[in-house]
Motif scaffolding. Structure first.
Motif, short mmCIF file in Angstrom:
data_model
loop_
_atom_site.label_atom_id
_atom_site.label_comp_id
_atom_site.label_asym_id
_atom_site.label_seq_id
_atom_site.Cartn_x
_atom_site.Cartn_y
_atom_site.Cartn_z
N LEU A 53 -49.87 0.97 35.55
CA LEU A 53 -50.93 -0.01 35.80
C LEU A 53 -50.67 -1.30 35.03
N ALA A 54 -50.23 -1.15 33.78
CA ALA A 54 -49.93 -2.34 32.97
C ALA A 54 -48.80 -3.15 33.60
N GLU A 55 -47.76 -2.48 34.09
CA GLU A 55 -46.64 -3.18 34.73
C GLU A 55 -47.12 -3.98 35.94
N LEU A 56 -47.98 -3.38 36.74
CA LEU A 56 -48.51 -4.07 37.92
C LEU A 56 -49.30 -5.32 37.53
N LEU A 57 -50.21 -5.15 36.57
CA LEU A 57 -51.07 -6.26 36.18
C LEU A 57 -50.29 -7.38 35.49
N ILE A 58 -49.31 -7.01 34.66
CA ILE A 58 -48.49 -8.02 34.00
C ILE A 58 -47.70 -8.82 35.03
N ALA A 59 -47.15 -8.13 36.04
CA ALA A 59 -46.40 -8.81 37.09
C ALA A 59 -47.28 -9.81 37.83
N GLU A 60 -48.52 -9.42 38.12
CA GLU A 60 -49.45 -10.31 38.82
C GLU A 60 -49.79 -11.52 37.95
N CYS A 61 -50.07 -11.27 36.68
CA CYS A 61 -50.43 -12.37 35.78
C CYS A 61 -49.27 -13.34 35.59
N ASP A 62 -48.06 -12.80 35.42
CA ASP A 62 -46.89 -13.66 35.23
C ASP A 62 -46.65 -14.53 36.46
N ASP A 63 -46.80 -13.94 37.62
CA ASP A 63 -46.56 -14.70 38.85
C ASP A 63 -47.63 -15.76 39.07
N ARG A 64 -48.87 -15.45 38.70
CA ARG A 64 -49.93 -16.45 38.82
C ARG A 64 -49.67 -17.62 37.87
N ALA A 65 -49.21 -17.32 36.65
CA ALA A 65 -48.89 -18.37 35.69
C ALA A 65 -47.76 -19.25 36.22
N ARG A 66 -46.77 -18.62 36.85
CA ARG A 66 -45.65 -19.38 37.43
C ARG A 66 -46.14 -20.29 38.54
N ARG A 67 -47.01 -19.79 39.40
CA ARG A 67 -47.51 -20.61 40.51
C ARG A 67 -48.37 -21.76 40.01
N ARG A 68 -49.16 -21.51 38.96
CA ARG A 68 -49.96 -22.59 38.38
C ARG A 68 -49.06 -23.69 37.81
N SER A 69 -47.98 -23.28 37.14
CA SER A 69 -47.02 -24.25 36.60
C SER A 69 -46.40 -25.07 37.71
N GLU A 70 -46.03 -24.41 38.79
CA GLU A 70 -45.44 -25.11 39.93
C GLU A 70 -46.41 -26.11 40.52
N ARG A 71 -47.69 -25.75 40.59
CA ARG A 71 -48.69 -26.68 41.12
C ARG A 71 -48.87 -27.88 40.20
N ARG A 72 -48.86 -27.64 38.88
CA ARG A 72 -49.00 -28.75 37.94
C ARG A 72 -47.79 -29.68 38.00
N ILE A 73 -46.60 -29.10 38.13
CA ILE A 73 -45.39 -29.92 38.23
C ILE A 73 -45.42 -30.74 39.52
N LYS A 74 -45.83 -30.12 40.61
CA LYS A 74 -45.93 -30.85 41.87
C LYS A 74 -46.99 -31.95 41.78
N GLY A 75 -48.11 -31.64 41.13
CA GLY A 75 -49.18 -32.62 40.99
C GLY A 75 -48.80 -33.79 40.11
N ALA A 76 -47.81 -33.61 39.23
CA ALA A 76 -47.37 -34.70 38.36
C ALA A 76 -46.66 -35.80 39.14
N ALA A 77 -46.17 -35.49 40.32
CA ALA A 77 -45.50 -36.46 41.21
C ALA A 77 -44.21 -37.01 40.59
N PHE A 78 -43.45 -36.13 39.95
CA PHE A 78 -42.15 -36.57 39.45
C PHE A 78 -41.25 -36.92 40.64
N PRO A 79 -40.44 -37.98 40.53
CA PRO A 79 -39.60 -38.39 41.67
C PRO A 79 -38.42 -37.46 41.92
N ARG A 80 -38.05 -36.70 40.91
CA ARG A 80 -36.93 -35.76 41.03
C ARG A 80 -37.06 -34.71 39.94
N GLU A 81 -36.30 -33.66 40.07
CA GLU A 81 -36.36 -32.57 39.09
C GLU A 81 -35.37 -32.83 37.96
#
Length: 260
Positions: A53-81
């Motif tokens: 159960l812990a493995e499942l929940l940690i995987a979900e939390c890690d992936d949500r954190a990654r997606r939030r980071s991706e949204r913040r990076i996209k929202g920053a409107a950087f011209p390139r990576e």
């Protein structure tokens, strides 16, 4: 028959189908996509129910954190990576890698301090500006990137449309404002004053990072009002960090700008 006994009687296929449906209803996309693989691994490793159960929940939390980071990076409107990993410190010995990696921890953003990246064209200012802004976004801060001229034009248009307060408030809501290419064009008095207004509205609340190809003494070409120039230099340097990517000493030139 109780609900518990019915669940115990499920075949593996029925259990997988029930898990898939439950994950859809509960909006757990990572558990839904990784459940079968993690379940097989848990069986092989004889993992406890709690461990699984812990493995499942940690995987979900890690992936949500990654997606939030991706949204913040996209929202920053950087011209390139751009990343710190890709920055060639050996090619530019003027940049202290230890200082940059300390800045990547984002304590200066948390404290609302400014950052100035100053040097000649092609010395890595924009790369570092975007890379450090990306680090801040990954750390959970709301970041926005813009060119200096684009920001000034937006402010002038907002003032003409009587939307200036709303525009300034929008920029005030970000934790870190990254302003690139400051000094490439001379700003008229109105544009310079509006830019200064944005910077002062953010004082003691949010961070600002700028990249400029001009030494502080050269900022008198961008901000032709000497007092305004000195005020902007003070705002962007007081208590903050200065990284010189060029070979000349830009830091020492500050005295001329502030006393002009």
């Amino acid at each position: 028959m109780t609900a518990t006994s019915r669940r115990r009687g499920l075949t593996e296929e029925a259990a997988d189908a029930a898990t898939d449906q439950a994950c859809r209803m509960l909006r757990l996309p990572t558990i839904r996509s990784q459940f079968s693989e993690l379940a097989d691994a848990a069986a092989r490793e004889q993992m406890s129910y709690r461990g699984f159960l812990a493995e499942l929940l940690i995987a979900e939390c890690d992936d949500r954190a990654r997606r939030r980071s991706e949204r913040r990076i996209k929202g920053a409107a950087f011209p390139r990576e751009k990343s710190l990993r890709a920055f060639d410190f050996d090619a530019n010995p003027n940049v202290d890698a230890a200082v940059v990696h300390t800045l990547a921890k984002c304590e200066w953003v948390k404290k609302g301090l400014p950052l100035c990246l100053i040097g000649d064209s092609g010395t890595g200012k924009s790369h570092l500006l975007i890379a450090l802004g990306t680090e801040a976004a990954m750390a959970g801060f709301k970041v926005r990137y813009t060119l200096a001229t684009k920001l000034v034009n937006e402010l002038v248009e907002a003032a003409d449309d009587k939307q200036l307060s709303k525009t300034i408030a929008r920029y005030g809501r970000v934790d870190l404002l990254c302003i690139d290419e400051l000094g490439y064009m001379e700003l008229d008095k109105r544009g310079a004053e509006l830019l200064f207004q944005v910077l002062t509205e953010r004082e003691e609340k949010n961070s600002v990072a700028i990249a400029s190809n001009e030494s502080f003494s050269g900022w008198t070409k961008t901000f032709t009002d000497p007092r305004l120039c000195a005020a902007i230099v003070d705002r962007l340097t007081f208590g903050g960090n200065i990284i010189e990517t060029g070979t000349d000493s830009f830091r020492l030139a500050r005295t001329k700008a502030t006393k002009t």
